[in-house]
Scaffold this motif. Structure first.
Motif, PDB file in Angstrom:
ATOM      1  N   ALA A  50       0.928  -1.153   0.180  1.00  0.00           N
ATOM      2  CA  ALA A  50       0.025   0.057   0.065  1.00  0.00           C
ATOM      3  C   ALA A  50       0.978   1.371   0.300  1.00  0.00           C
ATOM      4  CB  ALA A  50      -0.952   0.143   1.203  1.00  0.00           C
ATOM      5  N   ILE A  51       1.041   1.710  -1.182  1.00  0.00           N
ATOM      6  CA  ILE A  51       1.932   2.900  -1.351  1.00  0.00           C
ATOM      7  C   ILE A  51       1.306   4.313  -1.358  1.00  0.00           C
ATOM      8  CG2 ILE A  51       3.788   3.949  -2.855  1.00  0.00           C
ATOM      9  CD1 ILE A  51       3.891   1.243  -4.140  1.00  0.00           C
ATOM     10  N   LEU A  52       1.583   5.002  -0.387  1.00  0.00           N
ATOM     11  CA  LEU A  52       0.867   6.471  -0.047  1.00  0.00           C
ATOM     12  C   LEU A  52       1.736   7.355  -1.022  1.00  0.00           C
ATOM     13  CD1 LEU A  52      -1.137   8.263   1.399  1.00  0.00           C
ATOM     14  CD2 LEU A  52       0.582   8.626   3.141  1.00  0.00           C
ATOM     15  N   MET A  53       0.906   8.044  -1.978  1.00  0.00           N
ATOM     16  CA  MET A  53       1.444   9.052  -2.798  1.00  0.00           C
ATOM     17  C   MET A  53       1.571  10.422  -2.424  1.00  0.00           C
ATOM     18  SD  MET A  53       2.510   6.828  -5.179  1.00  0.00           S
ATOM     19  CE  MET A  53       3.135   8.116  -6.262  1.00  0.00           C
ATOM     20  N   GLY A  54       2.798  11.214  -2.304  1.00  0.00           N
ATOM     21  CA  GLY A  54       2.608  12.574  -2.154  1.00  0.00           C
ATOM     22  C   GLY A  54       3.447  13.005  -0.784  1.00  0.00           C
ATOM     23  N   GLU A  55       4.517  13.790  -0.990  1.00  0.00           N
ATOM     24  CA  GLU A  55       5.458  14.018   0.114  1.00  0.00           C
ATOM     25  C   GLU A  55       4.654  15.015   0.909  1.00  0.00           C
ATOM     26  OE1 GLU A  55       9.735  16.358   0.565  1.00  0.00           O
ATOM     27  OE2 GLU A  55       8.635  16.750  -1.275  1.00  0.00           O
ATOM     28  N   GLU A  56       3.534  15.753   0.528  1.00  0.00           N
ATOM     29  CA  GLU A  56       2.675  16.742   1.502  1.00  0.00           C
ATOM     30  C   GLU A  56       2.019  15.963   2.425  1.00  0.00           C
ATOM     31  OE1 GLU A  56       2.480  18.515  -2.889  1.00  0.00           O
ATOM     32  OE2 GLU A  56       2.586  16.480  -1.722  1.00  0.00           O
ATOM     33  N   VAL A  57       1.540  14.571   2.241  1.00  0.00           N
ATOM     34  CA  VAL A  57       0.704  13.791   3.312  1.00  0.00           C
ATOM     35  C   VAL A  57       1.654  12.646   3.780  1.00  0.00           C
ATOM     36  CG1 VAL A  57      -1.283  14.175   1.922  1.00  0.00           C
ATOM     37  CG2 VAL A  57       0.284  12.364   1.140  1.00  0.00           C
ATOM     38  N   GLY A  58       2.990  12.700   3.479  1.00  0.00           N
ATOM     39  CA  GLY A  58       3.886  12.090   4.428  1.00  0.00           C
ATOM     40  C   GLY A  58       4.248  10.572   3.561  1.00  0.00           C
ATOM     41  N   GLY A  59       3.920  10.583   2.202  1.00  0.00           N
ATOM     42  CA  GLY A  59       3.955   9.554   1.181  1.00  0.00           C
ATOM     43  C   GLY A  59       5.259   9.459   0.549  1.00  0.00           C
ATOM     44  N   VAL A  60       5.358   8.857  -0.703  1.00  0.00           N
ATOM     45  CA  VAL A  60       6.427   8.754  -1.512  1.00  0.00           C
ATOM     46  C   VAL A  60       6.395  10.039  -2.191  1.00  0.00           C
ATOM     47  CG1 VAL A  60       7.387   7.667  -3.589  1.00  0.00           C
ATOM     48  CG2 VAL A  60       6.382   6.164  -1.845  1.00  0.00           C
ATOM     49  N   PRO A  61       7.786  10.803  -2.447  1.00  0.00           N
ATOM     50  CA  PRO A  61       7.712  12.215  -3.081  1.00  0.00           C
ATOM     51  C   PRO A  61       7.996  11.867  -4.483  1.00  0.00           C
ATOM     52  CG  PRO A  61       9.820  11.741  -1.941  1.00  0.00           C
ATOM     53  CD  PRO A  61       8.733  10.249  -1.568  1.00  0.00           C
ATOM     54  N   ALA A  62       7.060  11.199  -5.074  1.00  0.00           N
ATOM     55  CA  ALA A  62       7.325  10.922  -6.564  1.00  0.00           C
ATOM     56  C   ALA A  62       6.506  12.234  -7.273  1.00  0.00           C
ATOM     57  CB  ALA A  62       6.773   9.735  -6.932  1.00  0.00           C
ATOM     58  N   GLY A  63       6.877  13.097  -7.950  1.00  0.00           N
ATOM     59  CA  GLY A  63       6.182  14.059  -8.571  1.00  0.00           C
ATOM     60  C   GLY A  63       5.688  13.639 -10.022  1.00  0.00           C
ATOM     61  N   PRO A  64       5.086  14.702 -10.501  1.00  0.00           N
ATOM     62  CA  PRO A  64       4.411  14.173 -11.945  1.00  0.00           C
ATOM     63  C   PRO A  64       5.273  13.457 -12.784  1.00  0.00           C
ATOM     64  CG  PRO A  64       4.023  16.424 -11.421  1.00  0.00           C
ATOM     65  CD  PRO A  64       4.977  16.070 -10.390  1.00  0.00           C
ATOM     66  N   GLY A  65       4.419  12.583 -13.715  1.00  0.00           N
ATOM     67  CA  GLY A  65       5.283  11.683 -14.611  1.00  0.00           C
ATOM     68  C   GLY A  65       4.679  10.248 -14.512  1.00  0.00           C
ATOM     69  N   ARG A  66       5.368   9.661 -15.262  1.00  0.00           N
ATOM     70  CA  ARG A  66       5.084   8.068 -15.590  1.00  0.00           C
ATOM     71  C   ARG A  66       6.216   7.101 -14.475  1.00  0.00           C
ATOM     72  NH1 ARG A  66       3.585  10.003 -20.275  1.00  0.00           N
ATOM     73  NH2 ARG A  66       1.174   9.465 -20.792  1.00  0.00           N
ATOM     74  N   TRP A  67       5.823   6.407 -13.568  1.00  0.00           N
ATOM     75  CA  TRP A  67       6.661   5.900 -12.690  1.00  0.00           C
ATOM     76  C   TRP A  67       6.576   4.402 -12.635  1.00  0.00           C
ATOM     77  CZ3 TRP A  67      10.354   8.526  -9.412  1.00  0.00           C
ATOM     78  CH2 TRP A  67      10.046   9.960  -9.327  1.00  0.00           C
ATOM     79  N   LYS A  68       7.590   3.570 -13.309  1.00  0.00           N
ATOM     80  CA  LYS A  68       7.702   2.230 -13.423  1.00  0.00           C
ATOM     81  C   LYS A  68       7.823   1.506 -12.180  1.00  0.00           C
ATOM     82  CE  LYS A  68       9.526   2.095 -18.250  1.00  0.00           C
ATOM     83  NZ  LYS A  68      10.563   1.499 -19.191  1.00  0.00           N
ATOM     84  N   LEU A  69       7.219   0.316 -11.823  1.00  0.00           N
ATOM     85  CA  LEU A  69       7.232  -0.366 -10.703  1.00  0.00           C
ATOM     86  C   LEU A  69       7.935  -1.551 -10.873  1.00  0.00           C
ATOM     87  CD1 LEU A  69       3.424  -0.037  -9.637  1.00  0.00           C
ATOM     88  CD2 LEU A  69       5.477   1.296  -9.116  1.00  0.00           C
ATOM     89  N   ARG A  70       8.987  -2.043  -9.868  1.00  0.00           N
ATOM     90  CA  ARG A  70       9.546  -3.202  -9.599  1.00  0.00           C
ATOM     91  C   ARG A  70       9.512  -3.717  -8.279  1.00  0.00           C
ATOM     92  NH1 ARG A  70      12.518  -4.863 -14.040  1.00  0.00           N
ATOM     93  NH2 ARG A  70      13.877  -6.171 -12.635  1.00  0.00           N
TER      94      ARG A  70
END
Length: 321
Positions: free
Chosen positions: A106-126
């Motif tokens: 369960a990946i929380l997205m967004g630095e503002e909410v304490g999650g992963v600081p991944a910005g706009p764009g396409r992020w591949k998953l491994r």
């Protein structure tokens, strides 16, 4: 040719709606290549996602089955990669009832909410797995994209905190990815305060900045300018000018609220960050009889349109006609 390819892609297991025209041809070819070539070739060398969805607008939920060649690791993490940038999110790998290895994350997205600081764009998953000093990684394959469900609610399209949008997608080779987009410019209604003394509206600005804004209440052939006062960062309050919104006849008048500024675009107040299909019904507010100072009594009904815009309807009291 386009029609036959699109039909073949759909019958091969794709659930994505493909538009017509040149884009349809490209999308159908891409889908056919993915399902007929890359997915079968990579099936035994990747972790296959059985479930991938963003349920609350900001948390990516993943469930996958691992290749048989993978041993049970000591710990694991999902890697989000875009170019040279990488972010890690904790994952859990465990043994299923049939002896297979399964992964949950369960990946929380967004630095503002304490999650992963991944910005706009396409992020591949491994998936990266650690056993002692050894590390192994496998791609996360998405054979089927998320399927929209029916009902009174729908998947959240944006974070309720930041307004940023996150969705699960896949590359031409079937690798899962998270597509992040910045918040769209909007003015989100926070609260509507109603009392016999009047109505006030609190709102916050998303996806843009406003300079010395004001509110305008707009009805057919009428426009009332009203000041706003800041409550905090990008948060404002305005009072509904009921003393100037008296209906000119027995026909109800409907007022929309717009946040304006000198140099930027005007934005209509509404509720966008929700997961309901009918905001008018779910976010219904009571009507109230009010008598502005020196005016005739009116019935005031704040409500949301099917598009989510806030609208204030004013109706003369029957006794006043």
């Amino acid at each position: 040719m386009t029609t036959s390819i699109a039909k073949h892609a759909t019958s091969s297991g794709g659930t994505e709606a493909v538009p017509r025209g040149p884009r349809a041809l490209f999308a159908a070819l891409r889908l056919r290549l993915m399902l007929r070539l890359f997915v079968p070739l990579r099936k035994n060398r990747t972790a296959q996602l059985r479930y991938a969805a963003v349920l609350d607008g900001q948390t990516v939920n993943l469930h996958a089955v691992l290749p048989r060649s993978c041993p049970l690791p000591d710990r694991a993490a999902v890697v989000l990669r875009r170019g040279r940038r990488r972010h890690l999110a904790e994952a859990r790998v465990y043994q299923g009832p049939a002896g297979e290895l399964l992964m949950d994350a369960a990946i929380l997205m967004g630095e503002e909410v304490g999650g992963v600081p991944a910005g706009p764009g396409r992020w591949k998953l491994r998936l990266r797995m650690y056993t002692g000093h050894r590390c192994r990684s496998v791609a996360l394959l998405l054979p089927q994209p998320p399927v929209p469900y029916e009902g009174p609610t729908k998947p959240m399209e944006a974070s309720p905190i930041t307004g940023a949008r996150h969705r699960v997608g896949r590359t031409v080779t079937g690798t899962a990815r998270i597509v992040n987009s910045a918040a769209r410019p909007a003015v989100e209604v926070v609260k509507v305060h109603m009392s016999h003394a009047g109505v006030t509206v609190d709102c916050r600005v998303l996806g843009t900045r406003v300079d010395t804004p004001w509110a305008e209440f707009v009805a057919a052939g009428r426009r009332i300018r009203q000041p706003v006062r800041p409550l905090g960062p990008d948060t404002y309050r305005t009072d509904v000018p009921l003393d100037r919104m008296e209906p000119r006849s027995s026909i109800p008048e409907h007022w929309d609220i717009v946040l304006c500024q000198e140099t930027g675009p005007s934005l209509r107040l509404g509720r966008r960050l929700h997961d309901v299909r009918n905001p008018r019904r779910v976010f219904a507010m009571r009507s109230m009889a009010m008598t502005p100072a020196g005016r005739t009594p009116v019935i005031v009904q704040p409500r949301y349109t099917p598009a989510g815009n806030l609208r204030v309807t004013c109706t003369r009291m029957p006794e006043a006609d």
